[in-house]
Write an enzyme that holds these catalytic residues in place. Structure first.
Site, PDB file in Angstrom:
ATOM      1  N   TYR A 142      35.743  33.841  44.992  1.00 24.25           N
ATOM      2  CA  TYR A 142      36.436  34.917  44.674  1.00 24.25           C
ATOM      3  C   TYR A 142      36.322  35.780  43.460  1.00 24.25           C
ATOM      4  O   TYR A 142      36.457  35.041  42.379  1.00 24.25           O
ATOM      5  CB  TYR A 142      37.897  34.995  45.165  1.00 24.25           C
ATOM      6  CG  TYR A 142      38.933  36.124  45.107  1.00 24.25           C
ATOM      7  CD1 TYR A 142      38.471  37.384  45.929  1.00 24.25           C
ATOM      8  CD2 TYR A 142      39.700  36.433  44.035  1.00 24.25           C
ATOM      9  CE1 TYR A 142      39.391  38.337  46.005  1.00 24.25           C
ATOM     10  CE2 TYR A 142      40.513  37.435  44.145  1.00 24.25           C
ATOM     11  CZ  TYR A 142      40.450  38.401  45.125  1.00 24.25           C
ATOM     12  OH  TYR A 142      41.281  39.590  45.031  1.00 24.25           O
ATOM     13  N   ASP A 237      32.738  33.758  35.983  1.00 23.66           N
ATOM     14  CA  ASP A 237      34.217  34.195  36.310  1.00 23.66           C
ATOM     15  C   ASP A 237      35.147  33.166  35.841  1.00 23.66           C
ATOM     16  O   ASP A 237      35.370  32.084  36.534  1.00 23.66           O
ATOM     17  CB  ASP A 237      34.197  34.582  37.643  1.00 23.66           C
ATOM     18  CG  ASP A 237      35.561  35.076  37.819  1.00 23.66           C
ATOM     19  OD1 ASP A 237      36.391  35.182  37.047  1.00 23.66           O
ATOM     20  OD2 ASP A 237      35.526  35.705  39.337  1.00 23.66           O
ATOM     21  N   LYS A 265      44.321  36.321  34.027  1.00 24.04           N
ATOM     22  CA  LYS A 265      45.363  35.399  34.236  1.00 24.04           C
ATOM     23  C   LYS A 265      45.913  34.908  32.912  1.00 24.04           C
ATOM     24  O   LYS A 265      46.692  35.689  32.262  1.00 24.04           O
ATOM     25  CB  LYS A 265      45.124  34.061  35.109  1.00 24.04           C
ATOM     26  CG  LYS A 265      44.648  34.913  36.471  1.00 24.04           C
ATOM     27  CD  LYS A 265      44.515  34.067  37.771  1.00 24.04           C
ATOM     28  CE  LYS A 265      44.370  34.704  38.971  1.00 24.04           C
ATOM     29  NZ  LYS A 265      43.206  34.510  39.742  1.00 24.04           N
TER      30      LYS A 265
HETATM   31  C1  LIG Z   1      42.566  35.942  40.094  1.00 22.92           C
HETATM   32  C2  LIG Z   1      41.204  36.027  40.352  1.00 22.92           C
HETATM   33  C3  LIG Z   1      40.286  37.374  40.203  1.00 22.92           C
HETATM   34  C4  LIG Z   1      40.937  38.518  40.363  1.00 22.92           C
HETATM   35  O1  LIG Z   1      41.956  38.911  39.293  1.00 22.92           O
HETATM   36  P1  LIG Z   1      43.114  39.909  39.593  1.00 22.92           P
HETATM   37  O2  LIG Z   1      44.030  40.002  38.273  1.00 22.92           O
HETATM   38  O3  LIG Z   1      43.862  39.362  40.774  1.00 22.92           O
HETATM   39  O4  LIG Z   1      42.555  41.087  40.009  1.00 22.92           O
HETATM   40  C5  LIG Z   1      39.040  37.403  39.929  1.00 22.92           C
HETATM   41  N1  LIG Z   1      38.248  36.050  39.849  1.00 22.92           N
HETATM   42  C6  LIG Z   1      38.988  34.747  39.980  1.00 22.92           C
HETATM   43  C7  LIG Z   1      38.108  33.499  39.897  1.00 22.92           C
HETATM   44  C8  LIG Z   1      40.289  34.639  40.062  1.00 22.92           C
HETATM   45  O5  LIG Z   1      41.019  33.680  40.221  1.00 22.92           O
END
Ligand SMILES: *Cc1c(COP(=O)(O)O)cnc(C)c1O
Length: 430
Positions: A142, A237, A265
């Site tokens: 994701y 990511d 995060k």
């Molecule tokens: C949480 C997450 C996102 C998205 O971040 P948001 O701040 O919720 O838009 C993208 N990539 C990874 C790996 C994530 O865990």
């Protein structure tokens, strides 16, 4: 009646599904989510005043536990100076310098307000830099909910993007290629065939959105080699793994050198800060220097950045990650022992302050194996844990998070709850 249920009913009258992000709604486990009133250290308190040990940590950011006094102090100080200026601040320079110090592959970095924005911008940048359209992602990974990344693809097949959300036109996902996670062979074959059409490969080096599935070294090496050979951009990511699995992120654990890294995060410490950064020649394609447009009214917001900076300051404490990892390891070891005692098929693992629990004989290494986890047993376990004061992520597809405030007594209380919860799983499911 339980106030959580009352408020959940009321919420559904004015908010779709009663929540502002879908997994909070408890759809896959049933029941009413807890409405949280406040939190402190490893605990959250719902509107009934019931206390829970929190293993969600706001889905990753709260690595210091809730309401860390130094972070709160920094935020209050920033608030006193004004909420938002739409002009540069010194704090933005400081956090960029700090990110560069902690993550040596970053030469320049731009702040945004969510991981989704970081992903969307990184993809646009990779396309602008290479002049190519095709992007490669992996099943089960994701990267936020921007259109071109909302594709998970069919199992086992090299699929040309079928959108996995309504409202995403196929025209947008036609250039998204989905490959199997932890399958280096597939990457090599794809690049052999159409390497020169590919703008970028985007990956979670430790997947955390299909539960937790660490990449193999071979898998990451294959994508680094092939992207370099064919002039494609490698985007790692680290929105979840950055400052979470290690101070230097997953890239420091694997020794991988991404062209672009995404953060989110932990970097915001609980406020909306995210970022994308990397090699200078690529980053210089971003406006105002280059032709790739990217902007944000609240990007680099002074209050949010103060929160992020104070958080990064705390995680640099000596032995921080050693202590954090030890607590997560104690947790997963204890859970494994409790499951075994009650004869429940279960496995678990951790990396830094991140962990995965699986109702399955061994830890999964692919999306397909994650899909084999027993959702019914998890559901029973989840509710038994919640009843006993432990708040786990309400889905078998989410990773868990430990904070530095999850001390031995907190872990011990969690394991006492787990002992009861596994007994319940055994009683209900045999
Ligand atoms: C949480 C997450 C996102 C998205 O971040 P948001 O701040 O919720 O838009 C993208 N990539 C990874 C790996 C994530 O865990």
């Amino acid at each position: 009646m339980d106030q959580n249920e009352v408020l959940f009913d009321r919420a559904q009258e004015s908010i779709p599904g009663g929540v502002n992000s879908p997994v909070r709604a408890f759809r896959s486990v049933g029941g009413a989510p807890r409405f949280i009133e406040k939190a402190l250290g490893p605990h959250m308190f719902d509107i009934e005043g019931k206390r829970y040990i929190d293993y969600i940590g706001s889905w990753g950011p709260m690595i210091l536990g809730h309401n860390n006094p130094k972070v709160i102090e920094a935020v209050k100080h920033a608030v006193d100076n004004g909420l938002s200026f739409g002009a540069p601040t010194k704090a933005e320079v400081l956090i960029a310098e700090e990110i560069k110090k902690l993550i040596p592959t970053i030469e320049e970095v731009r702040l945004v307000s969510s991981g989704t924005e970081a992903g969307m911008s990184a993809i646009r940048l990779a396309r602008g830099y290479t002049g190519r359209n095709k992007i490669v992602k992996f099943e089960g990974c994701y990267h936020g909910h921007s259109d071109s990344l909302l594709v998970k693809g069919g199992s086992g097949q090299l699929t040309f993007g079928t959108p996995s959300s309504a409202g995403v036109p196929e025209a947008v996902t036609n250039d998204t290629i989905v490959l199997e996670y932890n399958n280096p062979q597939m990457i090599r074959e794809l690049f052999d065939k159409q390497g020169d059409e590919i703008a970028c490969v985007i990956v979670e080096a430790v997947a955390g959105n299909m539960n937790m599935v660490p990449a193999t070294q071979e898998f990451l090496n294959a994508m680094r080699e092939e992207t370099a050979k064919h002039g494609a951009v490698l985007i790692v990511d680290e929105v979840m793994t950055g400052f979470r699995v290690a101070l230097g992120g997953a890239q420091s654990v694997y020794g991988i050198d991404p062209d672009i890294t995404m953060f989110g995060k932990v970097i915001g410490g609980g406020m909306p800060v995210a970022a994308f950064g990397g090699k200078r020649d690529i980053m210089n394609c971003v406006a105002p220097l280059g032709a790739v447009y990217q902007a944000g009214t609240l990007s680099g917001n002074p209050v949010a950045v103060a929160c992020g900076l104070a958080t990064l300051e705390e995680i640099k404490a000596p032995d921080f990650y050693k202590r954090l990892s030890a607590q997560a390891a104690k947790l997963v070891r204890g859970l494994g022992e409790a499951a075994k005692k009650h004869g429940v098929q279960f496995s678990a693992q951790s990396m830094g302050g991140m962990f995965g629990i699986y109702f399955r004989g061994s830890c999964p290494t692919s999306f397909k194996e994650v899909m084999e986890c027993d959702g019914e047993r998890f559901k029973t376990f989840f509710h038994a844990m919640l009843d006993n004061g432990v708040y786990l992520a309400p889905s078998i597809y989410e990773a868990g998070f430990v904070s530095i405030t999850h001390d031995d007594s907190v872990i011990a209380r969690t394991l006492e709850a787990a002992d009861k919860a596994f007994a319940e799983v055994k009683r209900v499911h045999g």
